[in-house]
Enzyme design. Sequence first.
Site, mmCIF file in Angstrom:
data_model
loop_
_atom_site.group_PDB
_atom_site.id
_atom_site.type_symbol
_atom_site.label_atom_id
_atom_site.label_comp_id
_atom_site.label_asym_id
_atom_site.label_seq_id
_atom_site.Cartn_x
_atom_site.Cartn_y
_atom_site.Cartn_z
ATOM 1 N N GLN A 85 -67.111 -8.173 3.598
ATOM 2 C CA GLN A 85 -66.830 -6.795 2.307
ATOM 3 C C GLN A 85 -68.015 -6.217 2.904
ATOM 4 O O GLN A 85 -68.992 -6.499 2.253
ATOM 5 C CB GLN A 85 -66.776 -7.675 0.878
ATOM 6 C CG GLN A 85 -65.693 -9.010 1.066
ATOM 7 C CD GLN A 85 -65.373 -9.259 -0.005
ATOM 8 O OE1 GLN A 85 -64.405 -9.033 -0.930
ATOM 9 N NE2 GLN A 85 -65.672 -10.445 -0.853
ATOM 10 N N HIS A 96 -76.511 -7.051 2.500
ATOM 11 C CA HIS A 96 -76.800 -7.693 3.600
ATOM 12 C C HIS A 96 -75.982 -8.266 4.176
ATOM 13 O O HIS A 96 -74.988 -8.880 3.991
ATOM 14 C CB HIS A 96 -77.786 -8.796 3.536
ATOM 15 C CG HIS A 96 -78.851 -9.737 4.656
ATOM 16 N ND1 HIS A 96 -79.970 -10.571 4.539
ATOM 17 C CD2 HIS A 96 -77.993 -8.995 5.778
ATOM 18 C CE1 HIS A 96 -80.114 -10.254 5.996
ATOM 19 N NE2 HIS A 96 -79.209 -10.072 6.840
ATOM 20 N N HIS A 98 -72.492 -10.511 6.029
ATOM 21 C CA HIS A 98 -72.523 -11.584 5.866
ATOM 22 C C HIS A 98 -70.864 -11.422 6.449
ATOM 23 O O HIS A 98 -69.684 -10.350 5.517
ATOM 24 C CB HIS A 98 -72.990 -12.388 5.075
ATOM 25 C CG HIS A 98 -72.270 -11.545 3.077
ATOM 26 N ND1 HIS A 98 -73.135 -10.628 2.901
ATOM 27 C CD2 HIS A 98 -71.530 -11.769 2.711
ATOM 28 C CE1 HIS A 98 -72.462 -10.151 1.789
ATOM 29 N NE2 HIS A 98 -70.813 -11.192 1.499
ATOM 30 N N HIS A 100 -67.668 -14.102 5.742
ATOM 31 C CA HIS A 100 -67.484 -15.306 5.339
ATOM 32 C C HIS A 100 -66.299 -16.152 6.758
ATOM 33 O O HIS A 100 -64.805 -15.223 6.973
ATOM 34 C CB HIS A 100 -66.312 -14.781 4.042
ATOM 35 C CG HIS A 100 -67.184 -14.461 2.889
ATOM 36 N ND1 HIS A 100 -67.711 -15.047 1.560
ATOM 37 C CD2 HIS A 100 -68.075 -13.047 2.950
ATOM 38 C CE1 HIS A 100 -67.906 -14.109 0.990
ATOM 39 N NE2 HIS A 100 -67.894 -12.468 1.667
HETATM 40 P P1 AMP Z 1 -69.802 -10.817 -0.888
HETATM 41 O O1 AMP Z 1 -68.845 -11.202 -2.083
HETATM 42 O O2 AMP Z 1 -68.840 -10.685 0.440
HETATM 43 O O3 AMP Z 1 -71.033 -10.170 -0.985
HETATM 44 O O4 AMP Z 1 -70.254 -12.180 -0.695
HETATM 45 C C1 AMP Z 1 -71.815 -13.155 -1.371
HETATM 46 C C2 AMP Z 1 -71.949 -14.561 -0.736
HETATM 47 O O5 AMP Z 1 -72.973 -14.839 -1.256
HETATM 48 C C3 AMP Z 1 -70.801 -16.059 -1.555
HETATM 49 O O6 AMP Z 1 -69.498 -16.500 -0.962
HETATM 50 C C4 AMP Z 1 -71.779 -15.929 -2.853
HETATM 51 O O7 AMP Z 1 -71.307 -17.183 -2.909
HETATM 52 C C5 AMP Z 1 -73.050 -16.533 -1.756
HETATM 53 N N1 AMP Z 1 -74.204 -16.757 -2.096
HETATM 54 C C6 AMP Z 1 -75.362 -15.816 -3.314
HETATM 55 N N2 AMP Z 1 -76.265 -16.347 -3.292
HETATM 56 C C7 AMP Z 1 -76.217 -17.328 -2.363
HETATM 57 C C8 AMP Z 1 -77.353 -18.238 -1.693
HETATM 58 N N3 AMP Z 1 -78.515 -17.716 -2.174
HETATM 59 N N4 AMP Z 1 -77.091 -18.578 -1.205
HETATM 60 C C9 AMP Z 1 -76.185 -19.247 -0.047
HETATM 61 N N5 AMP Z 1 -75.010 -18.110 -0.518
HETATM 62 C C10 AMP Z 1 -75.119 -17.080 -1.495
#
Ligand code: AMP
Length: 169
Positions: A85, A96, A98, A100
Site C-alpha cells: 500500500q 515506511h 513494507h 505484505h
Molecule cells: P499497512 O496498513 O499496509 O500500512 O500495514 C501495516 C502493517 O504493519 C499491518 O500489517 C500491521 O499489522 C503491521 N504492524 C504495525 N505495527 C507493527 C509492529 N510494531 N510490528 C509488526 N507489525 C506491525
Amino acid sequence: MSYDFGDHQIDADQVFYISPSKLIYATVNLKPIVEGHVLIVPVRKVVRIKDMTRDELYDLISTAELVGRTLEQNLNATAQNVAIQDGKEAGQSVPHVHCHILPRKAGDFERTNDVHELLEKHDATPLTKTDKKQSQMVVDDDKRKPRTKEEMKEEATKYRQWMQEAEHH
Ligand code: AMP
C-alpha cells in the site's frame, strides 16, 4: 538491537531474515490476517517506493520471492498475495515501505478477494459502530488483538529456521 519501522522499533528477535546486502529485513506481523502474514521492509526508513534505490528495489522483490516461496511450502499453502500500500490514500498506515506476504489456501476466506478488504482495514484507526454493522469481515477483524512479543518471537524463530533450510537447498 532493533529495526526501524516508521516510528515503531522492531526487536531483532521478531526479524527472521536479512538480505545478504543487509538492505532489507523480513519481520512477523503484530496483527496477521492469515498464518504466515509477514512484512518485507527496507532497513532504511523510506516512505514510498519512489524513494527507494535500485539496489533496495531489487532486494525487496528478491526477498519477497524467497520468503513467499519458503512460507508457502512450509505452511502447505498453494498461493500468495503480495501487496504494497504505497501512500496514505492507498491504505498505508505505517509511513515506511513494507511489502505484505500473505500465504493463501483454497477456502481460507468466504470470498477469495475478501483479503483485500481486511488488508485495508486491519491496521486502520479504530472502527466505528457504523463500520461494525456493515460487514461480518470487519467485526471479525475487530476481534483480532495485537500479539504479544513472546508469540511473535516464537513465530520468528520458526521462520528463521525455515529460511536457513531454504538457503541450504
Ligand atoms: P499497512 O496498513 O499496509 O500500512 O500495514 C501495516 C502493517 O504493519 C499491518 O500489517 C500491521 O499489522 C503491521 N504492524 C504495525 N505495527 C507493527 C509492529 N510494531 N510490528 C509488526 N507489525 C506491525
